[in-house]
Write an enzyme that holds these catalytic residues in place. Sequence first.
Site, PDB file in Angstrom:
ATOM      1  N   ARG A  91       0.868  -1.179   0.000  1.00  0.00           N
ATOM      2  CA  ARG A  91       0.000   0.000   0.000  1.00  0.00           C
ATOM      3  C   ARG A  91       0.904   1.228   0.000  1.00  0.00           C
ATOM      4  O   ARG A  91       1.648   1.440   0.945  1.00  0.00           O
ATOM      5  CB  ARG A  91      -0.865  -0.010   1.269  1.00  0.00           C
ATOM      6  CG  ARG A  91      -2.015   0.970   1.246  1.00  0.00           C
ATOM      7  CD  ARG A  91      -2.653   1.084   2.621  1.00  0.00           C
ATOM      8  NE  ARG A  91      -1.786   1.825   3.530  1.00  0.00           N
ATOM      9  CZ  ARG A  91      -1.850   1.737   4.858  1.00  0.00           C
ATOM     10  NH1 ARG A  91      -2.716   0.947   5.444  1.00  0.00           N
ATOM     11  NH2 ARG A  91      -1.018   2.444   5.600  1.00  0.00           N
ATOM     12  N   HIS A 145      -3.690   4.774   5.083  1.00  0.00           N
ATOM     13  CA  HIS A 145      -4.975   4.059   5.041  1.00  0.00           C
ATOM     14  C   HIS A 145      -5.998   4.859   4.250  1.00  0.00           C
ATOM     15  O   HIS A 145      -6.682   4.343   3.373  1.00  0.00           O
ATOM     16  CB  HIS A 145      -5.467   3.806   6.472  1.00  0.00           C
ATOM     17  CG  HIS A 145      -6.856   3.277   6.537  1.00  0.00           C
ATOM     18  ND1 HIS A 145      -7.190   2.046   6.038  1.00  0.00           N
ATOM     19  CD2 HIS A 145      -8.009   3.820   7.022  1.00  0.00           C
ATOM     20  CE1 HIS A 145      -8.494   1.853   6.222  1.00  0.00           C
ATOM     21  NE2 HIS A 145      -9.003   2.904   6.806  1.00  0.00           N
ATOM     22  N   TYR A 180       4.451   5.668   9.915  1.00  0.00           N
ATOM     23  CA  TYR A 180       4.830   4.420  10.586  1.00  0.00           C
ATOM     24  C   TYR A 180       5.469   3.416   9.623  1.00  0.00           C
ATOM     25  O   TYR A 180       5.977   2.391  10.047  1.00  0.00           O
ATOM     26  CB  TYR A 180       3.599   3.789  11.266  1.00  0.00           C
ATOM     27  CG  TYR A 180       2.365   3.782  10.388  1.00  0.00           C
ATOM     28  CD1 TYR A 180       2.170   2.800   9.423  1.00  0.00           C
ATOM     29  CD2 TYR A 180       1.411   4.803  10.487  1.00  0.00           C
ATOM     30  CE1 TYR A 180       1.063   2.819   8.595  1.00  0.00           C
ATOM     31  CE2 TYR A 180       0.298   4.822   9.658  1.00  0.00           C
ATOM     32  CZ  TYR A 180       0.126   3.826   8.716  1.00  0.00           C
ATOM     33  OH  TYR A 180      -0.962   3.852   7.888  1.00  0.00           O
TER      34      TYR A 180
END
Lengths: 323, 341
Positions: B260, B264, B272
Site C-alpha cells: 500500500r 490508510h 509508521y
Amino acid sequence: MSEITYLEAIREGMREEMLRDGNVFCIGEDIGTYGGAFRVTAGFLQEFGRPRILDTPLSESAILGASVGAAIMGLRPVAEMQFADFVANGFNMLVNFAAKAHYRWGAKVPMVVRLPSGGGTRGGPFHATNPEAWFARVPGLKVVVPATVRDAKGLIKSAIRDDNPVLYFEHKYLYRRLKDTLEGEVLTPIGKARVAREGLHVSLVTYGSMVYHGMNVAEELAREGVEVEVIDLRSLVPLDEEAILESVRKTSRVVVCHEDTKTGGFGGEIAARIAEKAFEHLDAPVRRVAAKDTPVPHAPQLEDAFAPQPADIKRAILETVAY
Amino acid sequence: MPRTSRKSSEAEFRSTTQEDLKRHDAGLLLGLYRDMVRTRALDNRIEALYKQGKLVAGCYSSRGQEGLSVGSTAALRKDDVIGPMIRNLGSMLRHGIPMTMVLRNYLGRANGPTKGRDGSSHFGSLEHNVIAPISMLASLIPVMCGVALSFQMRKEDRVALTWIGDGGSNVGDFHEGLNFAGVLKLPFVLILENNQYAYSTPIEYQTAAKDFACRAQGYGIPSAKVEGNDTLAVYEVTREAVERARGGAGPTLIEARTMRMRGHAIHDDAKYVPQEMFDEWEKKDPIATFAERLRKAKILDDKVAKRIDVEVKEELEQQTEDALAQPPADPAHEIDEVYAP
C-alpha cells in the site's frame, strides 16, 4: 380439513412457497437429514433434495451472509437459526449488509430468517431469549411475530414473498400448543395488526406468546366484568400504529405486554407512540408488563419469576382500569 | 518499527518472464496497461478534488495495487460477479463501471449510484455485476459465497470473486466463508492482497503464520501465491483459479504480495512505514514495470503510450465534468428507499 399445529403451519407455508416459486430455498444447520432441531423442515430433504434444502457447516454468519448474496442475485433464501439466540453470531450480516443494501445501492435482499425464540421451555440463557428488539430498531429490516396458527402460516408466506429481509420470530412455546384448522390460501399482510378480542375497558397491546396468555387473562376478566381489547401486533416493523391508536381512543387505557425484557424492549416504543399521538385520550398511565432485566434463567422457579405470567398481566390490567 | 523477516522463499511467489509475455495477445496486454493507467488517473483525480475541497470525507488510494485489481478482474468474464473492496478501484473500472459513477459517489451527487447515501467507491451495480462492500472487512466473503451458491443452484457457469486484505483475513467471516465455500465446492475465488499494513498495523502483528496462503489447507482448498505487482502473473494465476471454479472444482485462495503506497486514507501520512519500504516497492510499481516490459517486447512505444495517455486524459476530463455537473444529494429523499417496494 384436519387440525394442524403452529409448527405444522410454518412447515405448510414454507412448503407451499417452495412449490410455488423455484427460487425459494432453505438453508441452515441440521435442517435436511434431521429435519431441523424442532422438525419444522421434516420431510423437505426427501421432497426437494439438495441443494434446495441445504445443510450447512455450523457457521451462522456464513449462513446469513450466503443468504444475503443469494438473495441479491434473486433467489429467496429462508435461513433457519437453530435458536433465535444464535443470531448474535450473524448480527453483522443482518444489521449492516442486509438492512442497508436497498437504501445504499438499491439492491433488493428478499430473504427470511426464521428465529425460534422465547421461553417457557426451561431453555436458559442461550435457548430462550426474545431478541426481536435488537432488530426492530434497525431501518431496513422487517420484523414479524406470529401468535396464531393462521398467522404462523400467513406470515411465513408473506415474508417469503417480500422483497426485503424479514425476521420471522416463531415462538417455541406455541409450536405444539396451538392448533387450528386452515382452509384455502392463507396470507397475512405484513404491517397489519389484528384485534384478537374486542373490549371496551382497556387495551392490551401485545404480540407473540403473550397473545396466548393475554387472551386467557381477558377471558377470565370478562367473567369479572372487565372487557379487555387484545391487539395482536403480528408485525413490529412495519408497525400498525393506527390500529394501536384506534384502540386507545376507544378504551382510553392501555397495558403493553411482551415476553422480552423491559428496558429497551419494544414496549417502550409503543408506549412512546401512544404518549406522542394519543395523550389526550388517556385516562391512565401506560403500563408495561415485560420480563425482568436479567438473562433468561434456567430453573423453572427462576424462569417463572423472570417471565411475565398471566397473573402479572391481570394485575396490570386491573390497576390500569382502577386508576 | 523494526520489520521482522518472515518471508517465504521468493520462488514461492509466482512471477512472469519476458518469455511468458509472448504467450499473450498484444491486445490483452495493452488493455491491462491501459486500465492500470486509467485507475491511477482516477485515483489522482480523486485526491486532487479532495485537496480542492470539492469532495469530503475519506479518499482511499489504491496506488501501487492497480495491477492486482486489473490483472485479477481481467481473468473474468463480464457476467462473472465481483465484490470489490475499497482498494479495488481498478477492478471496478475493468469490470465496466464508468469513472463518472465513482466520482458521483465520491461527490455525493443525487444521481450517483447511492444518491449520496454512501461515499467513496462504496457502491455496487447489478447491471455491471458488482456487489457493494460494507466497511466491516471479510463480510463480503460469505456474501460472495452466496452469489456463487446462486450460480451453483441455477447451474450457471459463472464465478464469484472478491478480495481481502492481510488485516481483514483475521476476521471470523474469512474462516466461515472459506470453509463454507470448500464444503460446497462453490465457484468462488478469493484474492488476499497482502499490502503489508492494515491501517498502521504490520503483518507480524496480524498473524503468526508464515504466510496467508497456508490457511487454505485448513479448509481443504487449493491456494496459490503470486507477486501482486506482476500484473501478468496475477492475471494468469487468477485465470487458473477461475477456470477451476467454472469447471466445478471449487474455490481457490490466492495470496498476492504487494504494498500500500499511501496511508490508510488521505488523512493518514503513513509515517509508521519505514521509508526504505516505500523506496523498495516504488521500484516495483506495477504500471512502470509493466510499461517497461511491454516496450522491451515492442508492444508499447512512445507513440502508443502517448495515445493511451491522451485518451485516458480525455475520458477523465469528460467524466469529471459530467460528475461535477450533477446536482447534490437531495435532503427531501433522505428517508426514501429504506425498504424495497
